[in-house]
Write a protein that holds these residues in place. Structure first.
Motif, PDB file in Angstrom:
ATOM      1  N   MET A  73     -50.745 -11.726 -17.054  1.00 18.20           N
ATOM      2  CA  MET A  73     -49.722 -10.878 -16.496  1.00 18.20           C
ATOM      3  C   MET A  73     -48.367 -11.532 -16.731  1.00 18.20           C
ATOM      4  N   ASP A  74     -47.508 -10.865 -17.441  1.00 18.15           N
ATOM      5  CA  ASP A  74     -46.167 -11.393 -17.641  1.00 18.15           C
ATOM      6  C   ASP A  74     -45.137 -10.346 -17.228  1.00 18.15           C
ATOM      7  N   TYR A  75     -45.289  -9.882 -15.999  1.00 19.07           N
ATOM      8  CA  TYR A  75     -44.347  -8.935 -15.415  1.00 19.07           C
ATOM      9  C   TYR A  75     -44.282  -9.189 -13.917  1.00 19.07           C
ATOM     10  N   GLN A  76     -43.255  -8.630 -13.291  1.00 18.88           N
ATOM     11  CA  GLN A  76     -43.089  -8.805 -11.858  1.00 18.88           C
ATOM     12  C   GLN A  76     -43.481  -7.527 -11.133  1.00 18.88           C
ATOM     13  N   TYR A  77     -44.027  -7.710  -9.951  1.00 16.68           N
ATOM     14  CA  TYR A  77     -44.386  -6.561  -9.125  1.00 16.68           C
ATOM     15  C   TYR A  77     -43.133  -5.980  -8.483  1.00 16.68           C
ATOM     16  N   PRO A  78     -43.084  -4.655  -8.341  1.00 17.56           N
ATOM     17  CA  PRO A  78     -41.938  -4.049  -7.663  1.00 17.56           C
ATOM     18  C   PRO A  78     -42.021  -4.298  -6.158  1.00 17.56           C
ATOM     19  N   LEU A  79     -40.962  -4.866  -5.608  1.00 18.14           N
ATOM     20  CA  LEU A  79     -40.927  -5.210  -4.188  1.00 18.14           C
ATOM     21  C   LEU A  79     -39.587  -4.784  -3.603  1.00 18.14           C
ATOM     22  N   ALA A  80     -39.538  -4.650  -2.292  1.00 15.58           N
ATOM     23  CA  ALA A  80     -38.292  -4.328  -1.604  1.00 15.58           C
ATOM     24  C   ALA A  80     -37.732  -5.595  -0.962  1.00 15.58           C
ATOM     25  N   ALA A  81     -36.431  -5.755  -1.021  1.00 10.00           N
ATOM     26  CA  ALA A  81     -35.779  -6.954  -0.514  1.00 10.00           C
ATOM     27  C   ALA A  81     -35.920  -7.122   0.999  1.00 10.00           C
ATOM     28  N   ASP A  82     -36.125  -6.023   1.708  1.00  8.36           N
ATOM     29  CA  ASP A  82     -36.187  -6.104   3.177  1.00  8.36           C
ATOM     30  C   ASP A  82     -37.605  -6.284   3.720  1.00  8.36           C
ATOM     31  N   TRP A  83     -38.584  -6.500   2.860  1.00 10.74           N
ATOM     32  CA  TRP A  83     -39.950  -6.713   3.319  1.00 10.74           C
ATOM     33  C   TRP A  83     -40.119  -8.135   3.837  1.00 10.74           C
ATOM     34  N   SER A  84     -41.006  -8.281   4.826  1.00  8.39           N
ATOM     35  CA  SER A  84     -41.348  -9.621   5.312  1.00  8.39           C
ATOM     36  C   SER A  84     -42.289 -10.288   4.294  1.00  8.39           C
ATOM     37  N   THR A  85     -42.486 -11.580   4.470  1.00 12.55           N
ATOM     38  CA  THR A  85     -43.403 -12.307   3.581  1.00 12.55           C
ATOM     39  C   THR A  85     -44.792 -11.688   3.620  1.00 12.55           C
ATOM     40  N   GLU A  86     -45.263 -11.343   4.817  1.00 14.55           N
ATOM     41  CA  GLU A  86     -46.585 -10.732   4.957  1.00 14.55           C
ATOM     42  C   GLU A  86     -46.644  -9.389   4.223  1.00 14.55           C
ATOM     43  N   GLU A  87     -45.599  -8.602   4.341  1.00 14.35           N
ATOM     44  CA  GLU A  87     -45.571  -7.303   3.654  1.00 14.35           C
ATOM     45  C   GLU A  87     -45.567  -7.478   2.141  1.00 14.35           C
ATOM     46  N   ILE A  88     -44.845  -8.471   1.655  1.00 19.56           N
ATOM     47  CA  ILE A  88     -44.833  -8.745   0.214  1.00 19.56           C
ATOM     48  C   ILE A  88     -46.227  -9.132  -0.255  1.00 19.56           C
ATOM     49  N   ILE A  89     -46.877 -10.010   0.479  1.00 17.86           N
ATOM     50  CA  ILE A  89     -48.236 -10.447   0.114  1.00 17.86           C
ATOM     51  C   ILE A  89     -49.182  -9.241   0.078  1.00 17.86           C
ATOM     52  N   ASP A  90     -49.110  -8.388   1.086  1.00 15.32           N
ATOM     53  CA  ASP A  90     -50.004  -7.230   1.158  1.00 15.32           C
ATOM     54  C   ASP A  90     -49.703  -6.204   0.077  1.00 15.32           C
ATOM     55  N   ALA A  91     -48.431  -6.003  -0.255  1.00 16.84           N
ATOM     56  CA  ALA A  91     -48.075  -5.062  -1.324  1.00 16.84           C
ATOM     57  C   ALA A  91     -48.547  -5.592  -2.676  1.00 16.84           C
ATOM     58  N   VAL A  92     -48.364  -6.880  -2.904  1.00 18.50           N
ATOM     59  CA  VAL A  92     -48.840  -7.494  -4.151  1.00 18.50           C
ATOM     60  C   VAL A  92     -50.363  -7.370  -4.239  1.00 18.50           C
ATOM     61  N   GLN A  93     -51.046  -7.530  -3.112  1.00 23.31           N
ATOM     62  CA  GLN A  93     -52.512  -7.385  -3.100  1.00 23.31           C
ATOM     63  C   GLN A  93     -52.916  -5.981  -3.547  1.00 23.31           C
ATOM     64  N   PHE A  94     -52.192  -4.970  -3.086  1.00 23.54           N
ATOM     65  CA  PHE A  94     -52.496  -3.605  -3.513  1.00 23.54           C
ATOM     66  C   PHE A  94     -52.330  -3.475  -5.031  1.00 23.54           C
ATOM     67  N   PHE A  95     -51.219  -3.963  -5.568  1.00 21.68           N
ATOM     68  CA  PHE A  95     -50.999  -3.854  -7.011  1.00 21.68           C
ATOM     69  C   PHE A  95     -52.040  -4.660  -7.787  1.00 21.68           C
ATOM     70  N   GLU A  96     -52.443  -5.808  -7.258  1.00 18.86           N
ATOM     71  CA  GLU A  96     -53.515  -6.588  -7.900  1.00 18.86           C
ATOM     72  C   GLU A  96     -54.820  -5.799  -7.890  1.00 18.86           C
ATOM     73  N   ASN A  97     -55.066  -5.063  -6.814  1.00 19.88           N
ATOM     74  CA  ASN A  97     -56.290  -4.263  -6.747  1.00 19.88           C
ATOM     75  C   ASN A  97     -56.242  -3.094  -7.724  1.00 19.88           C
ATOM     76  N   VAL A  98     -55.066  -2.546  -7.976  1.00 16.19           N
ATOM     77  CA  VAL A  98     -54.940  -1.520  -9.018  1.00 16.19           C
ATOM     78  C   VAL A  98     -55.309  -2.145 -10.362  1.00 16.19           C
ATOM     79  N   GLU A  99     -54.817  -3.345 -10.615  1.00 13.25           N
ATOM     80  CA  GLU A  99     -55.172  -4.049 -11.850  1.00 13.25           C
ATOM     81  C   GLU A  99     -56.683  -4.248 -11.949  1.00 13.25           C
ATOM     82  N   LYS A 100     -57.294  -4.682 -10.846  1.00  7.32           N
ATOM     83  CA  LYS A 100     -58.743  -4.885 -10.834  1.00  7.32           C
ATOM     84  C   LYS A 100     -59.485  -3.589 -11.151  1.00  7.32           C
ATOM     85  N   ALA A 101     -59.001  -2.480 -10.619  1.00  7.77           N
ATOM     86  CA  ALA A 101     -59.655  -1.194 -10.871  1.00  7.77           C
ATOM     87  C   ALA A 101     -59.688  -0.895 -12.367  1.00  7.77           C
TER      88      ALA A 101
END
Length: 90
Positions: free
Chosen positions: A1-29
């Motif tokens: 993977m040589d790209y960045q996940y789309p994130l919002a600047a106002d998300w907490s660290t936990e929200e960023i981790i959980d959003a990245v997990q969703f995008f990783e799961n899309v990749e897994k699918a």
């Protein structure tokens, strides 16, 4: 993977981790398959972080643009599948 996940600047660290997990799961699918339950759990959490349809569409479109993976199609397939099934995109 040589790209960045789309994130919002106002998300907490936990929200960023959980959003990245969703995008990783899309990749897994797409790459290896993922259980429907695990995928839908991460999607439900993603929807808690991004409740608005327009915001969800913008983030998922950004992700598809950089990765080539459609979150929309993966979620659609997961919703059409039954519990216990593995989601594997073609």
């Amino acid at each position: 993977m040589d790209y960045q996940y789309p994130l919002a600047a106002d998300w907490s660290t936990e929200e960023i981790i959980d959003a990245v997990q969703f995008f990783e799961n899309v990749e897994k699918a797409y790459e290896q398959g993922i259980s429907r339950e695990e995928f839908m759990r991460s999607y439900r959490r993603f929807k808690e972080i991004v409740p608005g349809k327009a915001d969800e569409k913008n983030l998922c479109d950004e992700f598809e643009e950089v990765s080539g993976y459609s979150s929309y199609r993966a979620v659609k397939k997961a919703r059409e599948s039954e519990d216990g099934e593995k989601i594997k995109m073609n």
